[in-house]
Design a protein around this motif. Sequence first.
Motif, short mmCIF file in Angstrom:
data_model
loop_
_atom_site.label_atom_id
_atom_site.label_comp_id
_atom_site.label_asym_id
_atom_site.label_seq_id
_atom_site.Cartn_x
_atom_site.Cartn_y
_atom_site.Cartn_z
N TRP A 175 0.78 -1.31 0.10
CA TRP A 175 0.08 0.04 -0.17
C TRP A 175 0.82 1.21 -0.03
O TRP A 175 2.00 1.06 0.30
CB TRP A 175 -0.93 -0.20 1.17
CG TRP A 175 -1.76 -0.95 1.22
CD1 TRP A 175 -1.48 -2.43 1.95
CD2 TRP A 175 -2.98 -1.54 0.66
NE1 TRP A 175 -2.30 -3.18 1.86
CE2 TRP A 175 -3.26 -2.77 0.74
CE3 TRP A 175 -3.71 -0.67 -0.35
CZ2 TRP A 175 -4.43 -3.16 0.54
CZ3 TRP A 175 -4.91 -1.05 -0.87
CH2 TRP A 175 -5.33 -2.57 -0.49
N LEU A 227 0.33 4.88 1.86
CA LEU A 227 -0.39 5.60 2.79
C LEU A 227 0.12 7.06 2.65
O LEU A 227 1.48 7.33 3.00
CB LEU A 227 -0.28 5.09 4.09
CG LEU A 227 -1.59 4.05 4.31
CD1 LEU A 227 -0.85 2.63 3.68
CD2 LEU A 227 -1.60 4.11 5.69
N SER A 286 0.45 11.02 4.10
CA SER A 286 0.41 11.89 5.24
C SER A 286 0.86 13.10 5.30
O SER A 286 1.83 13.36 4.58
CB SER A 286 0.69 11.40 6.51
OG SER A 286 0.43 11.96 7.82
N TRP A 335 -3.88 5.03 12.05
CA TRP A 335 -4.27 5.77 10.95
C TRP A 335 -5.71 6.14 10.92
O TRP A 335 -6.35 5.35 10.40
CB TRP A 335 -3.68 4.95 9.87
CG TRP A 335 -3.25 5.79 8.40
CD1 TRP A 335 -4.30 6.04 7.60
CD2 TRP A 335 -2.29 6.15 8.08
NE1 TRP A 335 -3.69 6.69 6.71
CE2 TRP A 335 -2.45 6.82 6.76
CE3 TRP A 335 -0.91 6.31 8.67
CZ2 TRP A 335 -1.38 7.65 6.35
CZ3 TRP A 335 0.22 7.01 7.99
CH2 TRP A 335 -0.06 7.59 6.79
N VAL A 369 -9.66 8.90 8.06
CA VAL A 369 -9.82 8.70 6.77
C VAL A 369 -11.36 9.03 6.63
O VAL A 369 -12.24 8.27 7.05
CB VAL A 369 -9.56 7.29 6.48
CG1 VAL A 369 -10.02 7.13 4.86
CG2 VAL A 369 -7.96 6.86 6.63
N ALA A 377 -11.45 4.96 0.19
CA ALA A 377 -10.26 4.65 1.03
C ALA A 377 -10.86 3.82 2.47
O ALA A 377 -10.20 2.80 2.51
CB ALA A 377 -9.58 6.05 1.42
N LEU A 388 -9.54 0.16 3.36
CA LEU A 388 -9.14 -0.30 4.78
C LEU A 388 -10.02 -1.42 5.34
O LEU A 388 -9.47 -2.48 6.05
CB LEU A 388 -9.33 0.94 5.91
CG LEU A 388 -8.40 1.85 5.71
CD1 LEU A 388 -8.91 3.35 6.68
CD2 LEU A 388 -6.83 1.66 6.00
N GLY A 426 3.35 -1.01 3.53
CA GLY A 426 3.23 0.22 3.02
C GLY A 426 4.44 1.13 2.75
O GLY A 426 5.39 1.04 3.57
N SER A 445 -6.12 8.80 0.07
CA SER A 445 -4.83 8.89 1.15
C SER A 445 -4.31 7.12 1.40
O SER A 445 -3.30 7.04 2.03
CB SER A 445 -5.28 9.15 2.46
OG SER A 445 -6.60 8.49 2.82
N VAL A 446 -4.97 6.17 0.99
CA VAL A 446 -4.85 4.88 1.02
C VAL A 446 -4.81 4.28 -0.56
O VAL A 446 -5.93 4.35 -1.27
CB VAL A 446 -5.57 4.06 1.82
CG1 VAL A 446 -5.35 2.66 1.90
CG2 VAL A 446 -5.88 4.59 3.32
#
Length: 163
Positions: free
Chosen positions: A6, A8, A10, A30, A33, A38, A42, A52, A138-139
């Motif tokens: 993955w 991720l 930030s 985390w 979200v 996303a 998850l 990741g 974001s993912v």
Amino acid sequence: MARRYWLLKSDPDTFGWRELESARGGKTVWDGVRNYQARNLLRDEVHAGDLGLFYHSGVRDPGVAGIIRVARGAEPDPTQFDPRSESFDPKSRRQDPTWLQIVVEAVRELPVFVPLELLRTQTALRGMPLLRRGQRLSVQPVTEKEWRCVLELGGLPPDGFLT
């Protein structure tokens, strides 16, 4: 179940690689979200043990700073229930939470920070979601081929962290 990879994102001004490294046990939740796609990743695809790329976004020179491991899979994100949180969601219900979080841990900082501009020049990364126009999740999933390429750009053996 096969390990997945993955990316991720930030914002390092909010929570960067250094904060993750200095967090208790090198682990953090985390959370926050607030995108359904996303959230679904998850919930359905990100699992404990997955690896990741920790990506600094929202800065002048974005890029990959380090490698993380998913320490704990999806669970309800408590910030959705906290009216003092920026991530508060008044529509979310405790009995049927809308938003999820995972726990990630720092594995290691890349010896060489891998800037977005360098990622864009790599033929092996042409299909990477990060490099698609308008991609803001974001993912994001990363293929094994992409994973190997980024590791190599970051100064690590391309077959590192595959098992």
